[in-house]
Write a protein that holds these residues in place. Structure first.
Motif, PDB file in Angstrom:
ATOM      1  N   GLY A 126      -2.695  25.344  16.303  1.00  0.00           N
ATOM      2  CA  GLY A 126      -1.823  25.851  15.250  1.00  0.00           C
ATOM      3  C   GLY A 126      -1.519  24.821  14.178  1.00  0.00           C
ATOM      4  O   GLY A 126      -0.897  25.128  13.170  1.00  0.00           O
ATOM      5  N   GLN A 127      -1.942  23.588  14.411  1.00  0.00           N
ATOM      6  CA  GLN A 127      -1.776  22.558  13.394  1.00  0.00           C
ATOM      7  C   GLN A 127      -2.862  22.720  12.333  1.00  0.00           C
ATOM      8  O   GLN A 127      -3.844  23.434  12.541  1.00  0.00           O
ATOM      9  CB  GLN A 127      -1.878  21.166  14.022  1.00  0.00           C
ATOM     10  N   TRP A 128      -2.678  22.034  11.206  1.00  0.00           N
ATOM     11  CA  TRP A 128      -3.667  22.043  10.135  1.00  0.00           C
ATOM     12  C   TRP A 128      -4.016  20.612   9.782  1.00  0.00           C
ATOM     13  O   TRP A 128      -3.134  19.752   9.710  1.00  0.00           O
ATOM     14  CB  TRP A 128      -3.114  22.743   8.896  1.00  0.00           C
ATOM     15  N   LEU A 129      -5.299  20.353   9.559  1.00  0.00           N
ATOM     16  CA  LEU A 129      -5.755  19.052   9.091  1.00  0.00           C
ATOM     17  C   LEU A 129      -6.028  19.192   7.599  1.00  0.00           C
ATOM     18  O   LEU A 129      -6.770  20.090   7.184  1.00  0.00           O
ATOM     19  CB  LEU A 129      -7.032  18.631   9.828  1.00  0.00           C
ATOM     20  N   VAL A 130      -5.425  18.341   6.793  1.00  0.00           N
ATOM     21  CA  VAL A 130      -5.619  18.413   5.346  1.00  0.00           C
ATOM     22  C   VAL A 130      -6.023  17.041   4.817  1.00  0.00           C
ATOM     23  O   VAL A 130      -5.625  16.002   5.350  1.00  0.00           O
ATOM     24  CB  VAL A 130      -4.367  18.916   4.600  1.00  0.00           C
ATOM     25  N   GLN A 131      -6.823  17.084   3.770  1.00  0.00           N
ATOM     26  CA  GLN A 131      -7.309  15.862   3.142  1.00  0.00           C
ATOM     27  C   GLN A 131      -7.273  16.078   1.628  1.00  0.00           C
ATOM     28  O   GLN A 131      -7.826  17.054   1.121  1.00  0.00           O
ATOM     29  CB  GLN A 131      -8.729  15.575   3.623  1.00  0.00           C
ATOM     30  N   ASP A 137     -12.496  10.744   0.398  1.00  0.00           N
ATOM     31  CA  ASP A 137     -12.369   9.431   1.020  1.00  0.00           C
ATOM     32  C   ASP A 137     -10.933   9.125   1.453  1.00  0.00           C
ATOM     33  O   ASP A 137     -10.624   8.021   1.872  1.00  0.00           O
ATOM     34  CB  ASP A 137     -12.857   8.343   0.062  1.00  0.00           C
ATOM     35  N   GLY A 138     -10.056  10.129   1.359  1.00  0.00           N
ATOM     36  CA  GLY A 138      -8.652   9.934   1.697  1.00  0.00           C
ATOM     37  C   GLY A 138      -8.369  10.149   3.171  1.00  0.00           C
ATOM     38  O   GLY A 138      -9.209  10.661   3.914  1.00  0.00           O
ATOM     39  N   PRO A 139      -7.176   9.773   3.584  1.00  0.00           N
ATOM     40  CA  PRO A 139      -6.799   9.968   4.990  1.00  0.00           C
ATOM     41  C   PRO A 139      -6.605  11.455   5.309  1.00  0.00           C
ATOM     42  O   PRO A 139      -6.284  12.259   4.431  1.00  0.00           O
ATOM     43  CB  PRO A 139      -5.469   9.215   5.103  1.00  0.00           C
ATOM     44  N   VAL A 140      -6.807  11.790   6.559  1.00  0.00           N
ATOM     45  CA  VAL A 140      -6.567  13.158   7.035  1.00  0.00           C
ATOM     46  C   VAL A 140      -5.127  13.203   7.537  1.00  0.00           C
ATOM     47  O   VAL A 140      -4.696  12.352   8.315  1.00  0.00           O
ATOM     48  CB  VAL A 140      -7.548  13.530   8.165  1.00  0.00           C
ATOM     49  N   ARG A 141      -4.383  14.190   7.046  1.00  0.00           N
ATOM     50  CA  ARG A 141      -2.997  14.378   7.493  1.00  0.00           C
ATOM     51  C   ARG A 141      -2.943  15.562   8.437  1.00  0.00           C
ATOM     52  O   ARG A 141      -3.702  16.519   8.296  1.00  0.00           O
ATOM     53  CB  ARG A 141      -2.077  14.643   6.301  1.00  0.00           C
ATOM     54  N   VAL A 142      -2.032  15.509   9.376  1.00  0.00           N
ATOM     55  CA  VAL A 142      -1.819  16.613  10.311  1.00  0.00           C
ATOM     56  C   VAL A 142      -0.529  17.328   9.924  1.00  0.00           C
ATOM     57  O   VAL A 142       0.537  16.714   9.887  1.00  0.00           O
ATOM     58  CB  VAL A 142      -1.718  16.104  11.765  1.00  0.00           C
ATOM     59  N   PRO A 176       1.964  26.590  10.067  1.00  0.00           N
ATOM     60  CA  PRO A 176       1.866  27.386   8.845  1.00  0.00           C
ATOM     61  C   PRO A 176       2.950  27.076   7.812  1.00  0.00           C
ATOM     62  O   PRO A 176       2.657  27.013   6.615  1.00  0.00           O
ATOM     63  CB  PRO A 176       1.994  28.826   9.341  1.00  0.00           C
ATOM     64  N   ALA A 177       4.171  26.867   8.244  1.00  0.00           N
ATOM     65  CA  ALA A 177       5.253  26.592   7.296  1.00  0.00           C
ATOM     66  C   ALA A 177       4.977  25.308   6.513  1.00  0.00           C
ATOM     67  O   ALA A 177       5.288  25.219   5.325  1.00  0.00           O
ATOM     68  CB  ALA A 177       6.590  26.493   8.023  1.00  0.00           C
ATOM     69  N   ASP A 178       4.367  24.322   7.161  1.00  0.00           N
ATOM     70  CA  ASP A 178       4.049  23.070   6.480  1.00  0.00           C
ATOM     71  C   ASP A 178       2.944  23.260   5.443  1.00  0.00           C
ATOM     72  O   ASP A 178       2.959  22.626   4.387  1.00  0.00           O
ATOM     73  CB  ASP A 178       3.649  21.988   7.480  1.00  0.00           C
ATOM     74  N   VAL A 179       1.987  24.137   5.728  1.00  0.00           N
ATOM     75  CA  VAL A 179       0.910  24.414   4.763  1.00  0.00           C
ATOM     76  C   VAL A 179       1.494  25.098   3.530  1.00  0.00           C
ATOM     77  O   VAL A 179       1.188  24.727   2.392  1.00  0.00           O
ATOM     78  CB  VAL A 179      -0.204  25.275   5.396  1.00  0.00           C
TER      79      VAL A 179
END
Length: 75
Positions: A35-40, A44-49, A53-56
């Motif tokens: 249920g988490q999301w990985l975003v970049q 070349d940037g870091p991947v954030r967790v 859904p509310a965080d997205v």
């Protein structure tokens, strides 16, 4: 910002993630089985967790606010 009265649905979250990536406001946004999301932001940037859904949706709102503020300042 007006607080939400309910948790975003999976469809709404996926739609926001898709828009952010298609409009090149994010490089990637990928859901995980937990249920988490990985975003970049950049290739070349870091991947954030993001925890869910509310965080997205909150990230989409932040990006939208920043984009609108930048447009207003450049006028």
């Amino acid at each position: 910002m007006i607080p939400r009265s309910s948790e975003p649905t999976a469809a709404e979250t996926s739609a926001w993630a898709d828009v952010l990536v298609r409009r090149r406001l994010l490089h990637a946004a990928v859901p995980t089985p937990t249920g988490q999301w990985l975003v970049q932001d950049r290739p070349d940037g870091p991947v954030r967790v993001l925890l869910g859904p509310a965080d997205v949706v909150a990230l989409a709102a932040t990006i939208q606010h920043r984009t609108r503020s930048t447009r207003s300042e450049s006028r």
